[in-house]
Scaffold this motif. Sequence first.
Motif, mmCIF file in Angstrom:
data_model
loop_
_atom_site.group_PDB
_atom_site.id
_atom_site.type_symbol
_atom_site.label_atom_id
_atom_site.label_comp_id
_atom_site.label_asym_id
_atom_site.label_seq_id
_atom_site.Cartn_x
_atom_site.Cartn_y
_atom_site.Cartn_z
ATOM 1 N N SER A 2 -8.640 -4.811 9.224
ATOM 2 C CA SER A 2 -9.107 -5.789 8.250
ATOM 3 C C SER A 2 -7.919 -6.473 7.586
ATOM 4 O O SER A 2 -6.984 -5.810 7.123
ATOM 5 C CB SER A 2 -9.965 -5.086 7.195
ATOM 6 O OG SER A 2 -10.366 -5.992 6.202
ATOM 7 N N ARG A 3 -7.956 -7.794 7.557
ATOM 8 C CA ARG A 3 -6.863 -8.552 6.955
ATOM 9 C C ARG A 3 -7.294 -9.142 5.620
ATOM 10 O O ARG A 3 -8.484 -9.338 5.362
ATOM 11 C CB ARG A 3 -6.432 -9.680 7.895
ATOM 12 C CG ARG A 3 -5.960 -9.210 9.248
ATOM 13 C CD ARG A 3 -5.705 -10.386 10.180
ATOM 14 N NE ARG A 3 -6.917 -11.160 10.425
ATOM 15 C CZ ARG A 3 -6.958 -12.287 11.144
ATOM 16 N NH1 ARG A 3 -5.843 -12.774 11.648
ATOM 17 N NH2 ARG A 3 -8.092 -12.926 11.331
ATOM 18 N N SER A 4 -6.324 -9.473 4.787
ATOM 19 C CA SER A 4 -6.581 -10.180 3.534
ATOM 20 C C SER A 4 -6.571 -11.673 3.830
ATOM 21 O O SER A 4 -5.546 -12.237 4.228
ATOM 22 C CB SER A 4 -5.513 -9.838 2.497
ATOM 23 O OG SER A 4 -5.669 -10.623 1.336
ATOM 24 N N VAL A 5 -7.736 -12.298 3.635
ATOM 25 C CA VAL A 5 -7.922 -13.709 3.978
ATOM 26 C C VAL A 5 -8.273 -14.494 2.713
ATOM 27 O O VAL A 5 -9.104 -14.050 1.918
ATOM 28 C CB VAL A 5 -9.060 -13.885 5.005
ATOM 29 C CG1 VAL A 5 -9.306 -15.358 5.301
ATOM 30 C CG2 VAL A 5 -8.752 -13.114 6.287
ATOM 31 N N PHE A 22 -15.095 -14.972 8.660
ATOM 32 C CA PHE A 22 -14.127 -13.898 8.438
ATOM 33 C C PHE A 22 -14.803 -12.646 7.897
ATOM 34 O O PHE A 22 -14.419 -11.525 8.248
ATOM 35 C CB PHE A 22 -13.016 -14.365 7.495
ATOM 36 C CG PHE A 22 -11.995 -15.251 8.152
ATOM 37 C CD1 PHE A 22 -11.122 -14.732 9.091
ATOM 38 C CD2 PHE A 22 -11.909 -16.600 7.844
ATOM 39 C CE1 PHE A 22 -10.173 -15.541 9.714
ATOM 40 C CE2 PHE A 22 -10.980 -17.421 8.444
ATOM 41 C CZ PHE A 22 -10.107 -16.893 9.395
ATOM 42 N N ASP A 27 -13.025 -8.808 7.802
ATOM 43 C CA ASP A 27 -11.845 -9.039 6.969
ATOM 44 C C ASP A 27 -12.183 -8.974 5.481
ATOM 45 O O ASP A 27 -13.339 -9.115 5.084
ATOM 46 C CB ASP A 27 -11.240 -10.407 7.286
ATOM 47 C CG ASP A 27 -10.617 -10.474 8.675
ATOM 48 O OD1 ASP A 27 -9.865 -9.540 9.017
ATOM 49 O OD2 ASP A 27 -10.885 -11.433 9.411
ATOM 50 N N LYS A 28 -11.161 -8.758 4.672
ATOM 51 C CA LYS A 28 -11.303 -8.825 3.217
ATOM 52 C C LYS A 28 -11.101 -10.282 2.811
ATOM 53 O O LYS A 28 -10.004 -10.819 2.959
ATOM 54 C CB LYS A 28 -10.254 -7.929 2.533
ATOM 55 C CG LYS A 28 -10.397 -6.450 2.830
ATOM 56 C CD LYS A 28 -9.240 -5.655 2.237
ATOM 57 C CE LYS A 28 -7.942 -5.989 2.956
ATOM 58 N NZ LYS A 28 -6.808 -5.123 2.491
ATOM 59 N N VAL A 29 -12.149 -10.901 2.321
ATOM 60 C CA VAL A 29 -12.134 -12.348 2.116
ATOM 61 C C VAL A 29 -12.171 -12.696 0.630
ATOM 62 O O VAL A 29 -12.987 -12.160 -0.126
ATOM 63 C CB VAL A 29 -13.325 -13.022 2.831
ATOM 64 C CG1 VAL A 29 -13.312 -14.529 2.596
ATOM 65 C CG2 VAL A 29 -13.292 -12.701 4.324
ATOM 66 N N HIS A 71 -7.065 -7.204 -2.924
ATOM 67 C CA HIS A 71 -7.120 -7.244 -1.462
ATOM 68 C C HIS A 71 -5.766 -7.060 -0.785
ATOM 69 O O HIS A 71 -5.695 -6.953 0.436
ATOM 70 C CB HIS A 71 -7.703 -8.577 -0.986
ATOM 71 C CG HIS A 71 -9.178 -8.703 -1.181
ATOM 72 N ND1 HIS A 71 -9.877 -9.843 -0.845
ATOM 73 C CD2 HIS A 71 -10.097 -7.830 -1.668
ATOM 74 C CE1 HIS A 71 -11.164 -9.667 -1.116
ATOM 75 N NE2 HIS A 71 -11.313 -8.463 -1.637
ATOM 76 N N ARG A 214 -11.173 -19.524 13.046
ATOM 77 C CA ARG A 214 -11.086 -18.098 13.365
ATOM 78 C C ARG A 214 -10.206 -17.871 14.592
ATOM 79 O O ARG A 214 -9.357 -16.977 14.606
ATOM 80 C CB ARG A 214 -12.504 -17.542 13.591
ATOM 81 C CG ARG A 214 -12.563 -16.124 14.120
ATOM 82 C CD ARG A 214 -12.045 -15.105 13.137
ATOM 83 N NE ARG A 214 -12.068 -13.768 13.706
ATOM 84 C CZ ARG A 214 -11.396 -12.733 13.233
ATOM 85 N NH1 ARG A 214 -10.648 -12.866 12.167
ATOM 86 N NH2 ARG A 214 -11.459 -11.558 13.809
ATOM 87 N N SER A 218 -6.377 -15.726 15.227
ATOM 88 C CA SER A 218 -6.539 -14.509 16.026
ATOM 89 C C SER A 218 -5.271 -14.192 16.807
ATOM 90 O O SER A 218 -4.367 -15.028 16.952
ATOM 91 C CB SER A 218 -7.699 -14.691 17.010
ATOM 92 O OG SER A 218 -7.360 -15.644 18.009
#
Length: 239
Positions: A2-5, A22, A27-29, A71, A214, A218
Motif C-alpha cells: 500500500s502506497r501513500s497517494v 487508488f 492504497d492509502k489515499v 499516511h 493508475r 504502476s
Amino acid sequence: MSRSVLVTGGNRGIGLAIARVFVDAGDKVAITYRSGEPPAELVGSGVLAVRCDITDSEQVEQAYKEIEEKHGTVEVLVANAGITRDQLLMRMSEEDFTAVLDTNLTGTFRVVKRANRGMLRAKKGRVVLISSVVGLLGSAGQANYAASKAGLVGFARSLARELGSRNITFNVVSPGFVDTDMTRALTDDQRSGIVAQVPLGRYGRVEEIAATVRFLTSDEASYITGAVIPVDGGLGMGH
C-alpha cells in the motif's frame, strides 16, 4: 504494498474517480478539496480528506503535514485541482487570468515542490499532472485555462529531466471532453456540437482518465517519464 497517494481536487469529477481507483487498489489515499464536502462514501472508505486551497503555500504545507502524520510520506501525487474563468480576451480581466494561472499552474508547482521533499529522501516517486486537450489545441474564450494547462507540459518535462536520476517520474494526462457535472450542464445542442468534433463520437468517462493515471503510477510504467498521454477520443491527435 500500500502506497501513500495524494490526489488534489479529489472530491468530485475526474479527481474523485482517480481517488477511487487508488482506493480499490488498496492504497492509502488522501485528497485535498477547496469547497463543498467530500462524498460520504469516499470518506467512509478510509480516504483522508483535507481542506486546502493550493493558492496558499501555508495551507499546502499544513495539508502535507497532516497527510504525512496519518499516511506517511506521499509516494504518488496526482495534481488534478484546477479552475476555469472563461471569457473572451477583450473582456478577460487581469484577475481572471492570474487566478486561473495561480491555481492551475502555480498551485501545481506548490504541491509538487512539497511532495518532492519526501520523494528525494526516498529516491522514488510518481507524479502525474492532469492537463487538458485545450492546452494543446487551444480554445476560444479559454486563453487563461489553455495557457495554464499547456504550462504543465513544460513543467513536467523539465522535472522529468531534473529528477529522473532519483527515480521520480513526471507524466501528464491530457483529457478531452469528459462526462462530468460540468459538461452535463450544457445544452443538448452544445453537447452534440462537441461530440461531432471527437473521432470516437462520444464523451470520455472519468473512469478512463483514472485508469490511465493508475497505469502511469504502476511498476509497469516505471520507464515512462516526460510523456503526455491524451485520453480524448482522438480530438487532439497530432498535437
